[in-house]
Design a protein around this motif. Structure first.
Motif, short mmCIF file in Angstrom:
data_model
loop_
_atom_site.label_atom_id
_atom_site.label_comp_id
_atom_site.label_asym_id
_atom_site.label_seq_id
_atom_site.Cartn_x
_atom_site.Cartn_y
_atom_site.Cartn_z
N GLY A 200 0.84 -1.21 0.00
CA GLY A 200 0.00 0.00 0.00
C GLY A 200 0.86 1.24 0.00
O GLY A 200 1.40 1.65 -1.03
N SER A 201 1.01 1.83 1.17
CA SER A 201 1.90 3.00 1.29
C SER A 201 2.99 2.73 2.33
O SER A 201 3.67 3.65 2.76
N TRP B 103 -0.76 8.32 3.17
CA TRP B 103 -1.41 8.63 1.89
C TRP B 103 -1.58 7.35 1.11
O TRP B 103 -0.63 6.62 0.90
N GLU B 104 -2.80 7.11 0.67
CA GLU B 104 -3.11 5.87 -0.03
C GLU B 104 -2.18 5.68 -1.22
O GLU B 104 -2.00 6.59 -2.05
N GLY C 254 -2.89 11.32 -3.03
CA GLY C 254 -3.66 10.15 -2.64
C GLY C 254 -4.64 10.49 -1.53
O GLY C 254 -4.59 11.58 -0.94
N ARG C 255 -5.53 9.56 -1.24
CA ARG C 255 -6.49 9.77 -0.15
C ARG C 255 -5.77 9.61 1.18
O ARG C 255 -5.01 8.66 1.36
N GLY D 41 -5.28 8.81 5.12
CA GLY D 41 -5.88 7.91 6.09
C GLY D 41 -4.82 7.43 7.07
O GLY D 41 -3.71 7.96 7.10
N ASN E 52 -7.17 -0.33 8.46
CA ASN E 52 -6.92 1.09 8.13
C ASN E 52 -8.21 1.78 7.76
O ASN E 52 -9.28 1.16 7.72
N THR E 53 -8.12 3.08 7.51
CA THR E 53 -9.31 3.88 7.21
C THR E 53 -9.55 4.05 5.71
O THR E 53 -10.45 4.78 5.31
N TRP E 54 -8.69 3.44 4.89
CA TRP E 54 -8.88 3.61 3.43
C TRP E 54 -10.00 2.72 2.92
O TRP E 54 -10.10 1.56 3.30
#
Lengths: 253, 335
Positions: free
Chosen positions: B98-99, B233-234, B241-242, B244, B333-335
């Protein structure tokens, strides 16, 4: 009251042996009390050095069950009745008799250290120091010269490098002078070449055995090693000193 | 055999090796310890003694406490970390999820996109693995970016004053414990050698580079802090990025924080911020220096604690990212 068994080294510089003593131990006694009882009741000719019985004179340093410690600060309730407690003189120094060693080599090391040399006084002719500056070197003044750190230091104890290393006790004395806010003497060359700062490999046994809880390694020896590194092993500081020296010479001329 | 199976086998093998080896070592040392106790309890005429009754030689002591526990477990613990770090560095894959970027692989200098779980190209500082490195790269080594950067933190740890204490005791037996016989110098030089102990004045004089490795360690903290930041950042797309947060972000934020407590408690740092001066009093600069020196001293007094916490957490951070990348752990996670 309980009966404990002691094995105490009896002998001199030519020969000796462990001799077993059994003696009664009262509540609250320390090893030095027991040695005095054995001396009074069973071994009147047993030699041991002592003075204050309060952990402040540093005279009664010896090895109890292999650990360098002050006999007057070693409580008997830390041992079990079934234990056999061995008592020996310090290993690093030659035995004179029984538990007494010849520690005079240390006095020779002390003489190697350049004494305190104050700089220029304030305009009124007085010297002033701030408390925060005094605090750091005050720690080193707590040393009672029991030489337990010298005894446990493997450079002296196992490798017998008394020819090149002065030992932790005199590294802290050198540190106390070198970090003194009023002192202007340059001891760094001596600390590397005469006192042998590079021979210490930081295994911290000196700090572990210090009865005054002086943080010998972290507060004295390592800072001295870093000061030596400043002078001899840091090309950036060397270069900046050279450049600043060139500028100073240029401005003078 | 898929990656999960390979990883499971490797973990089990390392665990068996380290636990088995540790138990064998512990038993050996315990036996040695018993032997010493029996020797001490035996009549004193049957062992070699000096004038004072002290026994001499490697590991010889009159101590009857368990002095060997500390060098055993510190030495064993560090070996476990080295074993895991080498294994993880050897993989060359599953270091990105992911990140999240594993700290063992940060900074990613070059990336080999053919490896599973490799970082995206935009996160490699210098792009793809260049051909000239491929040509000189040992064929039995995977193209792992970890090999290019692990030397920095390793050099800092190996020259650290705390680590020196433990590895001189645990590995060099110089000495293995306080008032315990040290490795004789003539053993190092050979049976007929006359070599004398030289400490850190000869071969180990390189320990004086510690301050330079400290500078390097500070750079790594900055880089790892950035990694923690981009983990928010997603996809690692900072600001685009989004945003979270996940468990992995928390893990990656704790990593540079713990490393900072270790790095800024370093003895060289303590010297540089103020220890080199004899006076802390006077102008504003001296007051700031004194304040800094006191804070660094507080960390320095806990240097051993932070050394271990930070080392364990670096390993755990890699483990967590690796597990997520392999799909074994599902990151919350919050994504």
């Amino acid at each position: 009251m309980s009966e404990y068994t002691f094995q105490i080294w009896r002998g001199d510089s030519s020969s000796g042996e462990f001799v077993e003593y059994k003696t009664e131990v009262d509540d609250g006694m320390v090893v030095l009390d027991v040695l005095h009882r054995i001396q009074a009741q069973q071994a009147g000719d047993m030699a041991l050095r002592w003075n204050c019985k309060a952990g402040k004179c540093g005279s009664c340093g010896m090895e109890v069950n292999g650990k360098p410690q002050l006999a007057c600060m070693t409580r008997m309730n830390t041992y079990l009745e079934q234990d056999v407690i061995t008592v020996q003189p310090l290993k690093t120094f030659p035995v004179i008799k029984d538990l007494v060693c010849d520690v005079s080599w240390n006095y020779d090391q002390n003489l190697k250290i350049k004494p305190f040399k104050p700089g220029t006084p304030d305009p009124d002719g007085r010297y002033r120091m701030s408390q925060e500056d005094v605090d750091r070197v005050q720690e080193f003044r707590k040393c009672i010269e029991c030489y337990l750190c010298q005894d446990v230091c493997h450079v002296l104890r196992d490798h017998n490098r008394k020819d090149v290393f002065v030992g932790p006790r005199f590294m802290i004395r050198a540190a106390g002078l070198d970090m003194h806010p009023l002192d202007v003497e340059d001891r760094i060359p001596d600390i590397r070449d005469e006192f042998g700062s590079g021979y210490c490999n930081i295994t911290r046994c000196c700090t572990d055995v210090c009865p005054e809880n002086i943080i010998i390694t972290d507060n004295a020896i390592i800072p001295l090693k870093e000061r030596v590194a400043d002078r001899y092993y840091d090309p950036i500081i060397w270069l900046s000193n050279k450049v600043s020296g060139l500028f100073q010479n240029a401005s003078k001329s | 055999m898929d990656n999960t199976q390979i990883f499971t086998i490797a973990v089990v093998a390392i665990a068996v090796f380290t636990i088995g080896g540790g138990i064998a070592l512990a038993i050996s040392l315990y036996q040695a310890h018993r032997l010493i106790i029996e020797t001490v309890s035996a009549p004193r005429s049957d062992i070699v003694q000096d004038h004072g009754g002290h026994v001499s030689g490697l590991g010889e002591t009159m101590r009857v406490d368990k002095w060997w526990i500390e060098p055993l477990w510190t030495g064993f613990g560090f070996l476990c970390f080295v074993a895991y770090a080498n294994w993880a560095g050897f993989q060359g894959e599953h270091y990105w999820h992911g990140s999240y970027l594993s700290p063992f692989y940060s900074p990613v200098l070059f990336v080999d996109l053919s490896r599973v779980g490799a970082a995206p190209l935009e996160h490699a500082w210098f792009g793809l693995w260049p051909d000239w490195i491929r040509q000189i790269w040992p064929p039995f080594f995977p193209t792992s970016p970890a090999w290019l950067i692990l030397a920095g933190p390793l050099a800092f740890r190996l020259t650290c004053y705390y680590y020196r204490k433990f590895y001189y005791r645990s590995y060099f037996l110089s000495p293995p414990g306080c008032a315990v016989g040290a490795m004789p110098s003539n053993i190092v030089a050979g049976p007929t050698g006359t070599k004398q102990y030289k400490g850190e004045t000869a071969l180990f004089i390189f320990q004086n580079i510690h301050r330079y490795t400290w500078y390097l360690a500070v750079v790594y903290i900055v880089i790892l802090s950035w990694d923690a930041f981009i983990s928010l950042w997603e996809g690692g797309h900072v600001f685009s990025g989004r945003m979270g947060v996940g468990v992995g972000s928390i893990v990656l934020f704790l990593n540079p924080l713990l490393l900072a407590t270790y790095t800024f408690g370093c003895h060289s740092c303590r010297h540089l911020v103020g220890g080199r001066k004899n006076s802390f009093s006077g102008k504003i600069g001296a007051r700031i220096r004194f304040s800094l020196w006191k804070k660094v001293t507080w960390l320095n007094q806990r240097h051993m604690l932070f050394a271990w916490l930070s080392m364990i957490w670096v390993g755990f951070s890699d483990f967590y990212v690796r597990m997520c990348s392999m799909g074994i752990i599902n990151d919350i996670n919050t994504w």
